[in-house]
Scaffold this motif. Structure first.
Motif, mmCIF file in Angstrom:
data_model
loop_
_atom_site.group_PDB
_atom_site.id
_atom_site.type_symbol
_atom_site.label_atom_id
_atom_site.label_comp_id
_atom_site.label_asym_id
_atom_site.label_seq_id
_atom_site.Cartn_x
_atom_site.Cartn_y
_atom_site.Cartn_z
ATOM 1 N N VAL A 92 0.848 -1.192 0.000
ATOM 2 C CA VAL A 92 0.000 0.000 0.000
ATOM 3 C C VAL A 92 0.885 1.244 0.000
ATOM 4 O O VAL A 92 1.751 1.400 0.865
ATOM 5 C CB VAL A 92 -0.926 0.013 1.226
ATOM 6 N N ILE A 93 0.672 2.116 -0.977
ATOM 7 C CA ILE A 93 1.458 3.353 -1.053
ATOM 8 C C ILE A 93 0.577 4.600 -0.924
ATOM 9 O O ILE A 93 1.099 5.714 -0.947
ATOM 10 C CB ILE A 93 2.250 3.429 -2.370
ATOM 11 N N GLY A 94 -0.739 4.417 -0.787
ATOM 12 C CA GLY A 94 -1.584 5.598 -0.663
ATOM 13 C C GLY A 94 -3.061 5.272 -0.713
ATOM 14 O O GLY A 94 -3.459 4.105 -0.858
ATOM 15 N N CYS A 95 -3.863 6.317 -0.591
ATOM 16 C CA CYS A 95 -5.322 6.195 -0.625
ATOM 17 C C CYS A 95 -5.911 7.449 -1.249
ATOM 18 O O CYS A 95 -5.351 8.552 -1.110
ATOM 19 C CB CYS A 95 -5.905 6.044 0.776
ATOM 20 N N ASN A 96 -7.051 7.271 -1.910
ATOM 21 C CA ASN A 96 -7.856 8.384 -2.387
ATOM 22 C C ASN A 96 -9.216 8.335 -1.707
ATOM 23 O O ASN A 96 -9.847 7.269 -1.656
ATOM 24 C CB ASN A 96 -8.049 8.326 -3.908
ATOM 25 N N PHE A 97 -9.654 9.481 -1.191
ATOM 26 C CA PHE A 97 -10.968 9.593 -0.561
ATOM 27 C C PHE A 97 -11.860 10.450 -1.458
ATOM 28 O O PHE A 97 -11.458 11.535 -1.881
ATOM 29 C CB PHE A 97 -10.848 10.259 0.811
ATOM 30 N N PHE A 98 -13.072 9.968 -1.711
ATOM 31 C CA PHE A 98 -14.007 10.672 -2.588
ATOM 32 C C PHE A 98 -15.207 11.174 -1.789
ATOM 33 O O PHE A 98 -15.609 10.562 -0.790
ATOM 34 C CB PHE A 98 -14.483 9.746 -3.709
ATOM 35 N N ALA A 99 -15.801 12.258 -2.261
ATOM 36 C CA ALA A 99 -16.914 12.887 -1.562
ATOM 37 C C ALA A 99 -18.216 12.123 -1.764
ATOM 38 O O ALA A 99 -18.376 11.352 -2.713
ATOM 39 C CB ALA A 99 -17.091 14.327 -2.045
ATOM 40 N N LEU A 100 -19.143 12.363 -0.859
ATOM 41 C CA LEU A 100 -20.491 11.803 -0.943
ATOM 42 C C LEU A 100 -21.146 12.234 -2.250
ATOM 43 O O LEU A 100 -21.013 13.381 -2.675
ATOM 44 C CB LEU A 100 -21.316 12.307 0.244
ATOM 45 N N GLN A 101 -21.863 11.301 -2.883
ATOM 46 C CA GLN A 101 -22.540 11.590 -4.152
ATOM 47 C C GLN A 101 -24.033 11.250 -4.042
ATOM 48 O O GLN A 101 -24.450 10.487 -3.178
ATOM 49 C CB GLN A 101 -21.916 10.774 -5.284
ATOM 50 N N GLY A 102 -24.829 11.814 -4.968
ATOM 51 C CA GLY A 102 -26.234 11.446 -5.074
ATOM 52 C C GLY A 102 -27.081 11.825 -3.891
ATOM 53 O O GLY A 102 -28.087 11.166 -3.608
ATOM 54 N N SER A 103 -26.729 12.850 -3.179
ATOM 55 C CA SER A 103 -27.486 13.293 -2.012
ATOM 56 C C SER A 103 -27.667 14.801 -2.090
ATOM 57 O O SER A 103 -26.816 15.509 -2.651
ATOM 58 C CB SER A 103 -26.732 12.925 -0.731
ATOM 59 N N PRO A 104 -28.764 15.326 -1.539
ATOM 60 C CA PRO A 104 -28.914 16.796 -1.495
ATOM 61 C C PRO A 104 -27.740 17.483 -0.828
ATOM 62 O O PRO A 104 -27.396 18.622 -1.147
ATOM 63 C CB PRO A 104 -30.201 16.984 -0.690
ATOM 64 N N LEU A 105 -27.084 16.780 0.115
ATOM 65 C CA LEU A 105 -25.929 17.365 0.796
ATOM 66 C C LEU A 105 -24.774 17.590 -0.172
ATOM 67 O O LEU A 105 -24.023 18.560 -0.050
ATOM 68 C CB LEU A 105 -25.480 16.446 1.932
ATOM 69 N N ALA A 106 -24.645 16.690 -1.143
ATOM 70 C CA ALA A 106 -23.563 16.832 -2.115
ATOM 71 C C ALA A 106 -23.719 18.111 -2.921
ATOM 72 O O ALA A 106 -22.731 18.755 -3.291
ATOM 73 C CB ALA A 106 -23.529 15.623 -3.042
ATOM 74 N N THR A 107 -24.963 18.490 -3.181
ATOM 75 C CA THR A 107 -25.226 19.716 -3.947
ATOM 76 C C THR A 107 -25.105 20.948 -3.077
ATOM 77 O O THR A 107 -24.449 21.931 -3.446
ATOM 78 C CB THR A 107 -26.625 19.657 -4.572
ATOM 79 N N SER A 108 -25.700 20.898 -1.893
ATOM 80 C CA SER A 108 -25.703 22.082 -1.020
ATOM 81 C C SER A 108 -24.310 22.422 -0.519
ATOM 82 O O SER A 108 -23.993 23.588 -0.286
ATOM 83 C CB SER A 108 -26.646 21.859 0.167
ATOM 84 N N GLU A 109 -23.464 21.413 -0.354
ATOM 85 C CA GLU A 109 -22.111 21.656 0.148
ATOM 86 C C GLU A 109 -21.089 21.779 -0.984
ATOM 87 O O GLU A 109 -19.892 21.922 -0.727
ATOM 88 C CB GLU A 109 -21.703 20.523 1.091
ATOM 89 N N HIS A 110 -21.547 21.699 -2.217
ATOM 90 C CA HIS A 110 -20.669 21.858 -3.388
ATOM 91 C C HIS A 110 -19.500 20.880 -3.344
ATOM 92 O O HIS A 110 -18.346 21.247 -3.560
ATOM 93 C CB HIS A 110 -20.160 23.299 -3.491
ATOM 94 N N LEU A 111 -19.822 19.620 -3.054
ATOM 95 C CA LEU A 111 -18.779 18.598 -2.992
ATOM 96 C C LEU A 111 -18.335 18.206 -4.404
ATOM 97 O O LEU A 111 -19.127 18.255 -5.341
ATOM 98 C CB LEU A 111 -19.300 17.371 -2.257
ATOM 99 N N PRO A 112 -17.072 17.808 -4.572
ATOM 100 C CA PRO A 112 -16.586 17.424 -5.897
ATOM 101 C C PRO A 112 -17.334 16.215 -6.450
ATOM 102 O O PRO A 112 -17.959 15.455 -5.706
ATOM 103 C CB PRO A 112 -15.112 17.081 -5.647
ATOM 104 N N GLY A 113 -17.245 16.024 -7.759
ATOM 105 C CA GLY A 113 -17.915 14.924 -8.427
ATOM 106 C C GLY A 113 -17.286 13.571 -8.135
ATOM 107 O O GLY A 113 -16.274 13.479 -7.421
ATOM 108 N N PRO A 114 -17.840 12.505 -8.694
ATOM 109 C CA PRO A 114 -17.415 11.140 -8.342
ATOM 110 C C PRO A 114 -16.013 10.766 -8.790
ATOM 111 O O PRO A 114 -15.430 9.817 -8.263
ATOM 112 C CB PRO A 114 -18.461 10.266 -9.049
ATOM 113 N N LYS A 115 -15.438 11.465 -9.748
ATOM 114 C CA LYS A 115 -14.115 11.111 -10.251
ATOM 115 C C LYS A 115 -12.988 11.941 -9.625
ATOM 116 O O LYS A 115 -11.812 11.673 -9.890
ATOM 117 C CB LYS A 115 -14.080 11.264 -11.769
ATOM 118 N N GLN A 116 -13.343 12.932 -8.828
ATOM 119 C CA GLN A 116 -12.330 13.808 -8.237
ATOM 120 C C GLN A 116 -12.137 13.479 -6.765
ATOM 121 O O GLN A 116 -13.036 13.677 -5.950
ATOM 122 C CB GLN A 116 -12.739 15.273 -8.372
ATOM 123 N N PRO A 117 -10.963 12.981 -6.361
ATOM 124 C CA PRO A 117 -10.736 12.743 -4.931
ATOM 125 C C PRO A 117 -10.774 14.044 -4.130
ATOM 126 O O PRO A 117 -10.370 15.099 -4.618
ATOM 127 C CB PRO A 117 -9.336 12.124 -4.887
#
Length: 208
Positions: A92-117
């Protein structure tokens, strides 16, 4: 040997910036120059190539071996969901964490899309401690707003801005540090402060 001792001495003498606030910091001064006389200097050529055990692969995982998901979310200030673990040569040399998707919170908090860590943690190993340090300095010089920071346990790292999320136009904050011949780089999609990236670095240095 004398060249390495002089370089490390220069590193120890460099002023350290605060990790808990975001005032303007002094520019990063690369510690890669050896002074032979009062008027003549010669640059040390850094080794830009880490030791690679094999191709890097990314696979979905329920957790990251380097950092707990809740800890990562709390320190970046965003809701996280998907995780990928990066491996090279079976390690293991690393990890990528992705934001919540498909929820009203994802829109209201302006979280990045599914392909952007939201967070990317990548570790690499170099042939010597000096090579790892020089690689860290070169990363900061390639970015903008670079400065030194004092991290957990007396570790001196760097923070700088770079292009991580293309929508942020080169304003994403990164924190990098070395431990021996190992280099760790933590990229975030946070654009307004380096505090989050520094906090994530301190979590890694404390051991989760």
């Amino acid at each position: 040997m004398r060249r390495v001792l002089l370089i490390l001495a220069a590193c120890a003498a460099a002023p350290l910036a605060s990790c808990t606030s975001t005032p303007s910091r002094a520019p990063v001064t690369p510690d890669v120059t050896v002074t032979h006389t009062k008027t003549a200097t010669r640059s040390v050529a850094p080794d830009p190539h880490p030791i690679v055990a094999g191709p890097t692969t990314a696979a979905g995982a329920r957790s990251c071996p380097l950092m707990a998901t809740r800890t990562a979310a709390d320190n970046v200030g965003m809701r996280l969901a998907r995780i990928t673990v990066l491996r090279s040569g079976g390690t293991v040399i690393g990890c990528n964490f992705f934001a919540l998707q498909g929820s009203p919170l994802a829109t209201s908090e302006h979280l990045p899309g599914p392909k952007q860590p939201v967070i990317s943690i990548v570790t690499s190993r170099y042939g010597t401690d000096l090579a790892a340090h020089n690689a860290m300095v070169l990363l900061a010089r390639a970015g903008t707003s670079g400065s030194q920071v004092q991290l957990h346990g007396g570790t001196v790292g760097v923070v700088y801005r770079t292009s991580f999320d293309p929508h942020d136009r080169g304003r994403d904050w990164v924190c990098a540090f070395t431990r021996g011949a190992g280099l760790t780089v933590i990229k975030t999609v946070v654009t307004d402060t380096s505090v989050n990236a520094v906090a994530l670095a301190n979590v890694l240095l404390r051991g989760r």
